[in-house]
Design an enzyme around this catalytic site. Structure first.
Site, PDB file in Angstrom:
ATOM      1  N   SER A  30       0.785  -1.242   0.000  1.00 47.91           N
ATOM      2  CA  SER A  30       0.000   0.000   0.000  1.00 47.91           C
ATOM      3  C   SER A  30       0.811   1.283   0.000  1.00 47.91           C
ATOM      4  O   SER A  30       0.236   2.369  -0.035  1.00 47.91           O
ATOM      5  CB  SER A  30      -0.929   0.005   1.218  1.00 47.91           C
ATOM      6  OG  SER A  30      -0.167   0.107   2.397  1.00 47.91           O
TER       7      SER A  30
ATOM      8  N   TYR B 200       7.881   1.278  -1.591  1.00 47.08           N
ATOM      9  CA  TYR B 200       8.387   0.385  -2.628  1.00 47.08           C
ATOM     10  C   TYR B 200       7.380  -0.704  -3.021  1.00 47.08           C
ATOM     11  O   TYR B 200       7.332  -1.117  -4.171  1.00 47.08           O
ATOM     12  CB  TYR B 200       9.712  -0.235  -2.187  1.00 47.08           C
ATOM     13  CG  TYR B 200      10.879   0.708  -2.391  1.00 47.08           C
ATOM     14  CD1 TYR B 200      11.051   1.346  -3.613  1.00 47.08           C
ATOM     15  CD2 TYR B 200      11.806   0.963  -1.398  1.00 47.08           C
ATOM     16  CE1 TYR B 200      12.113   2.212  -3.837  1.00 47.08           C
ATOM     17  CE2 TYR B 200      12.877   1.822  -1.609  1.00 47.08           C
ATOM     18  CZ  TYR B 200      13.028   2.448  -2.836  1.00 47.08           C
ATOM     19  OH  TYR B 200      14.074   3.304  -3.059  1.00 47.08           O
TER      20      TYR B 200
ATOM     21  N   PHE C 241      -1.640  -3.361   5.903  1.00 44.55           N
ATOM     22  CA  PHE C 241      -2.268  -3.164   7.206  1.00 44.55           C
ATOM     23  C   PHE C 241      -2.774  -1.731   7.275  1.00 44.55           C
ATOM     24  O   PHE C 241      -1.975  -0.802   7.311  1.00 44.55           O
ATOM     25  CB  PHE C 241      -1.205  -3.419   8.280  1.00 44.55           C
ATOM     26  CG  PHE C 241      -1.774  -3.601   9.650  1.00 44.55           C
ATOM     27  CD1 PHE C 241      -2.564  -4.693   9.929  1.00 44.55           C
ATOM     28  CD2 PHE C 241      -1.519  -2.693  10.665  1.00 44.55           C
ATOM     29  CE1 PHE C 241      -3.102  -4.884  11.197  1.00 44.55           C
ATOM     30  CE2 PHE C 241      -2.047  -2.870  11.927  1.00 44.55           C
ATOM     31  CZ  PHE C 241      -2.839  -3.973  12.197  1.00 44.55           C
TER      32      PHE C 241
ATOM     33  N   ALA D 283       0.017  -9.163   8.110  1.00 46.78           N
ATOM     34  CA  ALA D 283       0.735 -10.111   7.238  1.00 46.78           C
ATOM     35  C   ALA D 283       1.643 -11.051   8.028  1.00 46.78           C
ATOM     36  O   ALA D 283       2.120 -12.044   7.483  1.00 46.78           O
ATOM     37  CB  ALA D 283       1.561  -9.345   6.213  1.00 46.78           C
TER      38      ALA D 283
ATOM     39  N   TYR E 170      22.512   2.587  10.546  1.00 47.14           N
ATOM     40  CA  TYR E 170      21.777   1.600   9.740  1.00 47.14           C
ATOM     41  C   TYR E 170      22.527   0.269   9.665  1.00 47.14           C
ATOM     42  O   TYR E 170      22.265  -0.634  10.451  1.00 47.14           O
ATOM     43  CB  TYR E 170      21.480   2.167   8.339  1.00 47.14           C
ATOM     44  CG  TYR E 170      20.311   1.449   7.707  1.00 47.14           C
ATOM     45  CD1 TYR E 170      19.037   1.990   7.723  1.00 47.14           C
ATOM     46  CD2 TYR E 170      20.467   0.176   7.151  1.00 47.14           C
ATOM     47  CE1 TYR E 170      17.953   1.294   7.192  1.00 47.14           C
ATOM     48  CE2 TYR E 170      19.394  -0.520   6.609  1.00 47.14           C
ATOM     49  CZ  TYR E 170      18.149   0.056   6.630  1.00 47.14           C
ATOM     50  OH  TYR E 170      17.086  -0.634   6.113  1.00 47.14           O
TER      51      TYR E 170
HETATM   52  P1  NAD Z   1       6.478   1.743   3.737  1.00 49.79           P
HETATM   53  O1  NAD Z   1       6.340   2.152   5.150  1.00 49.79           O
HETATM   54  O2  NAD Z   1       6.271   2.776   2.674  1.00 49.79           O
HETATM   55  O3  NAD Z   1       5.500   0.513   3.390  1.00 49.79           O
HETATM   56  C1  NAD Z   1       5.384  -0.595   4.246  1.00 49.79           C
HETATM   57  C2  NAD Z   1       4.225  -1.478   3.827  1.00 49.79           C
HETATM   58  O4  NAD Z   1       4.130  -2.560   4.778  1.00 49.79           O
HETATM   59  C3  NAD Z   1       2.849  -0.789   3.831  1.00 49.79           C
HETATM   60  O5  NAD Z   1       2.065  -1.267   2.749  1.00 49.79           O
HETATM   61  C4  NAD Z   1       2.209  -1.272   5.139  1.00 49.79           C
HETATM   62  O6  NAD Z   1       0.783  -1.306   5.134  1.00 49.79           O
HETATM   63  C5  NAD Z   1       2.771  -2.688   5.187  1.00 49.79           C
HETATM   64  N1  NAD Z   1       2.718  -3.272   6.525  1.00 49.79           N
HETATM   65  C6  NAD Z   1       3.367  -2.881   7.643  1.00 49.79           C
HETATM   66  N2  NAD Z   1       3.062  -3.707   8.676  1.00 49.79           N
HETATM   67  C7  NAD Z   1       2.210  -4.649   8.185  1.00 49.79           C
HETATM   68  C8  NAD Z   1       1.550  -5.774   8.743  1.00 49.79           C
HETATM   69  N3  NAD Z   1       1.719  -6.141  10.013  1.00 49.79           N
HETATM   70  N4  NAD Z   1       0.734  -6.500   7.933  1.00 49.79           N
HETATM   71  C9  NAD Z   1       0.528  -6.156   6.636  1.00 49.79           C
HETATM   72  N5  NAD Z   1       1.155  -5.116   6.053  1.00 49.79           N
HETATM   73  C10 NAD Z   1       1.979  -4.363   6.819  1.00 49.79           C
HETATM   74  O7  NAD Z   1       7.937   1.080   3.638  1.00 49.79           O
HETATM   75  P2  NAD Z   1       9.097   1.150   2.514  1.00 49.79           P
HETATM   76  O8  NAD Z   1      10.016   2.266   2.843  1.00 49.79           O
HETATM   77  O9  NAD Z   1       8.532   1.028   1.162  1.00 49.79           O
HETATM   78  O10 NAD Z   1       9.908  -0.176   2.901  1.00 49.79           O
HETATM   79  C11 NAD Z   1       9.680  -1.425   2.274  1.00 49.79           C
HETATM   80  C12 NAD Z   1      10.977  -2.217   2.286  1.00 49.79           C
HETATM   81  O11 NAD Z   1      11.977  -1.520   1.518  1.00 49.79           O
HETATM   82  C13 NAD Z   1      11.565  -2.426   3.693  1.00 49.79           C
HETATM   83  O12 NAD Z   1      12.151  -3.695   3.778  1.00 49.79           O
HETATM   84  C14 NAD Z   1      12.654  -1.366   3.739  1.00 49.79           C
HETATM   85  O13 NAD Z   1      13.684  -1.667   4.651  1.00 49.79           O
HETATM   86  C15 NAD Z   1      13.160  -1.418   2.304  1.00 49.79           C
HETATM   87  N6  NAD Z   1      13.935  -0.224   1.868  1.00 49.79           N
HETATM   88  C16 NAD Z   1      13.459   1.027   2.095  1.00 49.79           C
HETATM   89  C17 NAD Z   1      14.246   2.101   1.715  1.00 49.79           C
HETATM   90  C18 NAD Z   1      13.777   3.526   1.965  1.00 49.79           C
HETATM   91  O14 NAD Z   1      14.582   4.453   1.815  1.00 49.79           O
HETATM   92  N7  NAD Z   1      12.520   3.719   2.306  1.00 49.79           N
HETATM   93  C19 NAD Z   1      15.482   1.913   1.068  1.00 49.79           C
HETATM   94  C20 NAD Z   1      15.886   0.603   0.805  1.00 49.79           C
HETATM   95  C21 NAD Z   1      15.114  -0.456   1.214  1.00 49.79           C
END
Ligand code: NAD
Length: 396
Positions: A51, A54, A75, A113, A236
């Site tokens: 949602s 990434y 969620f 999830a 990090y």
């Molecule tokens: P985000 O916060 O934008 O999205 C997280 C998603 O997880 C959302 O859809 C949320 O609803 C879902 N979620 C969280 N808890 C949940 C649960 N209990 N049940 C179901 N769904 C749940 O996060 P993001 O920044 O896109 O991060 C996604 C991945 O990418 C992570 O592993 C993060 O470490 C990695 N990442 C992020 C970055 C950055 O700069 N943001 C860089 C590299 C890697």
């Protein structure tokens, strides 16, 4: 109601329904403009954490770049007549509408999830609606996880390991460069962070999907990590989050071995730093991102979330791609962020940056704009004075 941003610390407690839709539509339009990535390769895609950030971008590229049916899990907090939902709820609604209009299957299951019941619901849905999955994107980011087998509630901590840390950061609301003191994590805090953000849950998912025989021949799975440079390592990669991400690498190896029988593949992809709900909460990261964005924009090589994920699908996930892997077998998508011209300039600015020159050396404005955009604010063409129904008429 008229919806305005209400920011509390690292989150915005309101989300704009029309703005979130505009954000999703923009990403869909970008993806469509790039043309088709591959036809028929990814027919059915499961996105865990679909949602926002990434995960949402992966779902959009799967559907509108690869023509995939998508099943998503996230969620969300539902809206009421007087309270807006989480941004993700509006994003899911906008995505489903657009996918349906394009003749693509799109279903989203809202809930935890990390729970085994969710795995059962997803497997039942795959069996009923899709048959088999070709790609599983694992993009959950959460501060807590209730362990499905022990019932224990694990909370992650974003802390250094070993010694206390005094490090530069930025107070995003006040626009001030500050120093933060962070105490080192206890072994228990580190273990809890690994339990929340490590690879165990991804393994549970892949084990359950394999056992239920709902993965297609050649099925791929990908989860995401961040590595960064010495500027962010103390908080990090060398901290609790890094331990969790090392565990993700371990899990990828295990999953890869299990997928061999299907001719499948498991990868961790190292993505670039972006503004997301998850990343905004990490000390140091907003300051690093502000400098990084300024430098990458000046050099004309800035990538936003959708452009980055589109490049990952087009150059790394697509069959026959020449994989850009590191020694640990991870897909390196952070090549542009880590390129010498970018990093040399960010590192030159880092010791100089202060409140007075933050706008000149960094792009805090861009950081704030991206942050508000996550919640549907600041999008072109949206009338923010208009009365909107926070329930989208879907809860009656
Ligand atoms: P985000 O916060 O934008 O999205 C997280 C998603 O997880 C959302 O859809 C949320 O609803 C879902 N979620 C969280 N808890 C949940 C649960 N209990 N049940 C179901 N769904 C749940 O996060 P993001 O920044 O896109 O991060 C996604 C991945 O990418 C992570 O592993 C993060 O470490 C990695 N990442 C992020 C970055 C950055 O700069 N943001 C860089 C590299 C890697």
């Amino acid at each position: 109601m008229i919806v305005k941003p209400r920011i509390r610390g690292f989150i915005c407690t309101t989300a704009h329904p029309t703005g979130c839709k505009a954000n999703v539509d923009e990403q869909i339009a970008y993806t469509r403009d790039q043309g088709e990535i591959s036809e028929g390769e990814f027919k059915n895609v499961l996105v865990l954490g679909c949602s926002g950030g990434y995960g949402l971008a992966c779902r959009i590229v799967s559907a509108f770049g690869c023509g995939a049916n998508t099943l998503g899990v996230s969620f969300e907090k539902l809206p009421t007549e007087s309270k807006t939902a989480t941004a993700g709820w509006y994003n899911n609604a906008a995505f489903e509408d657009a996918a349906e209009a394009a003749g693509l299957y799109a279903k989203t299951i809202d809930g935890d999830a990390f729970a085994d019941e969710m795995r059962e619901r997803v497997i039942d849905t795959i069996k009923a609606d899709l048959g088999k999955i070709d790609l599983v994107v694992y993009s959950l980011a959460s501060p807590v996880r209730q362990h499905p087998r022990t019932g224990e509630l694990h909370r992650s901590s974003i802390k250094p390991l070993g010694d206390a840390l005094n490090i530069k950061s930025v107070h995003v609301d006040r626009g001030e460069v500050i120093e933060v003191d962070l105490e080192p994590a206890t072994p228990e805090e580190t273990a809890n962070t690994v339990a929340v953000m490590g690879g165990e849950d991804w393994e549970f998912w892949m084990d359950a999907l394999l056992e239920a025989d709902v993965l297609a021949q050649g099925c791929k799975t990908v989860a995401f990590t961040y590595i960064g440079t010495e500027l962010t390592w103390p908080i990090y990669w060398d901290g609790t989050l890094g331990q969790a991400k090392i565990d993700l690498d371990r899990a990828s190896g295990e999953i890869g071995r299990k997928l061999e029988a299907l001719g499948g593949d498991s990868r961790v992809a190292v993505l670039k730093a972006i503004v997301s709900q998850a990343s905004s909460a990490i000390p140091v990261v907003p300051l690093y991102v502000a400098l990084l964005f300024k430098v990458m924009k000046e050099q004309g090589i800035h990538e936003d979330v959708i452009a980055h994920i589109h490049r990952m699908f087009a150059t790394q996930l697509k069959g026959g791609s020449e994989l850009r892997l590191d020694d640990a077998g991870r897909i390196r998508m952070d090549d542009i962020e880590l390129s010498d011209p970018v990093q040399e300039e960010v590192k030159r600015r880092w010791p100089q940056v202060a409140t007075e020159n933050l706008d000149e050396l960094g792009d805090l404005t861009g950081f704030r704009e991206d942050f508000l955009k996550i919640f549907g604010f600041g999008l072109d063409g949206v009338d923010y004075e208009a009365d909107v129904d926070p329930t989208l008429g879907r809860l009656s």
